[in-house]
Every structure is written in structure tokens, then in C-alpha cells.
Design a protein around this motif. Structure first.
Motif, short mmCIF file in Angstrom:
data_model
loop_
_atom_site.label_atom_id
_atom_site.label_comp_id
_atom_site.label_asym_id
_atom_site.label_seq_id
_atom_site.Cartn_x
_atom_site.Cartn_y
_atom_site.Cartn_z
N THR A 61 58.70 46.34 82.52
CA THR A 61 59.99 46.89 82.02
C THR A 61 59.88 47.71 81.00
O THR A 61 60.38 48.98 80.80
CB THR A 61 60.91 45.58 81.52
OG1 THR A 61 61.28 44.75 82.53
CG2 THR A 61 62.50 46.29 81.12
N ALA A 62 58.87 47.69 80.04
CA ALA A 62 58.39 48.46 79.27
C ALA A 62 57.78 49.66 79.79
O ALA A 62 58.35 50.76 79.42
CB ALA A 62 57.52 47.78 78.11
N GLU A 63 56.99 49.62 80.61
CA GLU A 63 56.38 50.76 81.46
C GLU A 63 57.58 51.68 82.08
O GLU A 63 57.61 52.85 81.78
CB GLU A 63 55.36 50.35 82.22
CG GLU A 63 54.07 49.67 81.55
CD GLU A 63 53.02 48.93 82.67
OE1 GLU A 63 51.97 48.93 82.52
OE2 GLU A 63 53.71 48.60 83.98
N GLN A 64 58.58 50.93 82.58
CA GLN A 64 59.55 51.65 83.37
C GLN A 64 60.51 52.39 82.23
O GLN A 64 60.81 53.58 82.55
CB GLN A 64 60.27 50.66 84.15
CG GLN A 64 59.81 50.10 85.49
CD GLN A 64 60.42 49.15 86.19
OE1 GLN A 64 61.38 48.62 85.60
NE2 GLN A 64 59.95 49.18 87.46
N ALA A 65 60.94 51.77 81.11
CA ALA A 65 61.69 52.39 80.17
C ALA A 65 60.99 53.57 79.47
O ALA A 65 61.79 54.34 79.44
CB ALA A 65 62.16 51.32 79.25
N LEU A 66 59.55 53.25 79.45
CA LEU A 66 58.92 54.51 78.56
C LEU A 66 59.08 55.67 79.55
O LEU A 66 59.08 56.78 79.14
CB LEU A 66 57.60 54.09 78.20
CG LEU A 66 57.75 53.00 77.05
CD1 LEU A 66 56.00 52.44 76.91
CD2 LEU A 66 58.39 53.61 75.90
N ALA A 67 58.84 55.41 80.99
CA ALA A 67 58.54 56.48 81.66
C ALA A 67 60.14 57.06 82.09
O ALA A 67 60.06 58.28 81.84
CB ALA A 67 58.13 55.91 83.27
N GLU A 68 61.29 56.48 81.90
CA GLU A 68 62.49 56.86 82.00
C GLU A 68 63.07 57.69 80.74
O GLU A 68 63.65 58.62 80.78
CB GLU A 68 63.43 55.86 82.23
CG GLU A 68 63.76 55.14 83.48
CD GLU A 68 64.54 54.18 83.58
OE1 GLU A 68 65.36 53.70 82.68
OE2 GLU A 68 64.21 53.29 84.68
#
Length: 142
Positions: free
Chosen positions: A28-35
Motif C-alpha cells: 500500500t505504501a509503494e502504491q500510494a507513493l507512486a500515485e
């Protein structure tokens, strides 16, 4: 003073306090940071993901008996990344004692603090108003 409200990007994840929570919190952190446009190759991102994994692991291992859920709050701004791991166990670990060897701290918490301080970040434990839970907040420069 930096507050969560001053960071334009925020996300909240609540998961069951099980080992699979660690992987989910990290993804979730990886996805949020990418977004949010944070470069995954930024030198803070790898250590931040490790710090997050260690904190969620600690909640799952040590707090699940009193806290069936763990909540992770993610936030970011142009020059800052912040996250908190919250559980409903009343024990508040001595964060800075983990670095100095004082107090009752795990090796994982020592790693969290060494990485946080090495990156020029901050760490704080905030107890719930009722005394039956806490959040560990990490703030890191980007």
C-alpha cells in the motif's frame, strides 16, 4: 511545525493484526507513493519501507493480543514523508532508548530508530486519549 494537515497526500489502511498485514502495508505504501509522484529510487523510500515493515511487524507480534487491528496512516508532501502505525495495546516503547540501549526495546525498533535518525527524520509515540493504544509516527525528509 509539521502537522498531518499540512501534508497534501494522505491514505489510511486498517488491517487485521496478522503476519500478512506487513506485506499489505508495504504494498500500500509503494502504491500510494507512486500515485503521489514520489520516485521509488529516492534514497529515503527503501529505508522508509523497511521502517514501516518493522513497525507493523512489532504491532502484529506484540500488540495483537489486545489489538486485533492495526491502522497505518500514510502522508506525504513535496519534501516530507510521514507515516504512523497504530494499535490498541497500551505499551509505549522507548523509541530513543532503542538507540542508546536503555529501556525494553526490540532489535527491530533499534533498526527503525537508526534508520530514522540516519535519514534526518523524527520519531514519536503518541498515546491514545484513553491510554489503551498508541501510534508511532515517523517523519522523513524527501
Amino acid at each position: 511545525m509539521l502537522t498531518l494537515e499540512t501534508l497534501p497526500h494522505r491514505h489510511v489502511l486498517t488491517v487485521q493484526a496478522r503476519p500478512s498485514a506487513v506485506r499489505l502495508a508495504r504494498r500500500t505504501a509503494e502504491q500510494a507513493l507512486a500515485e503521489w509522484g514520489v520516485n521509488p529510487a529516492h534514497p529515503t523510500v527503501g529505508p522508509a519501507l523497511l521502517i514501516l515493515s518493522e513497525l507493523v511487524t512489532n504491532s502484529v507480534r506484540h500488540a495483537a493480543v489486545l489489538s486485533p487491528q492495526v491502522t497505518v496512516i500514510y502522508a506525504a508532501g513535496a519534501d516530507c514523508l510521514a507515516f504512523a502505525v497504530h494499535d490498541r495495546h497500551p505499551y509505549q516503547p522507548p523509541l530513543y532508548g532503542a538507540v542508546t540501549g536503555a529501556g525494553r526495546a526490540t532489535r527491530g525498533l533499534a533498526t527503525v530508530m537508526e534508520l530514522t535518525l540516519g535519514l534526518g527524520g523524527t520519531a514519536v509515540v503518541r498515546g491514545d486519549a484513553d491510554g489503551n493504544g498508541k501510534s508511532i509516527w515517523i517523519t522523513l525528509p524527501l
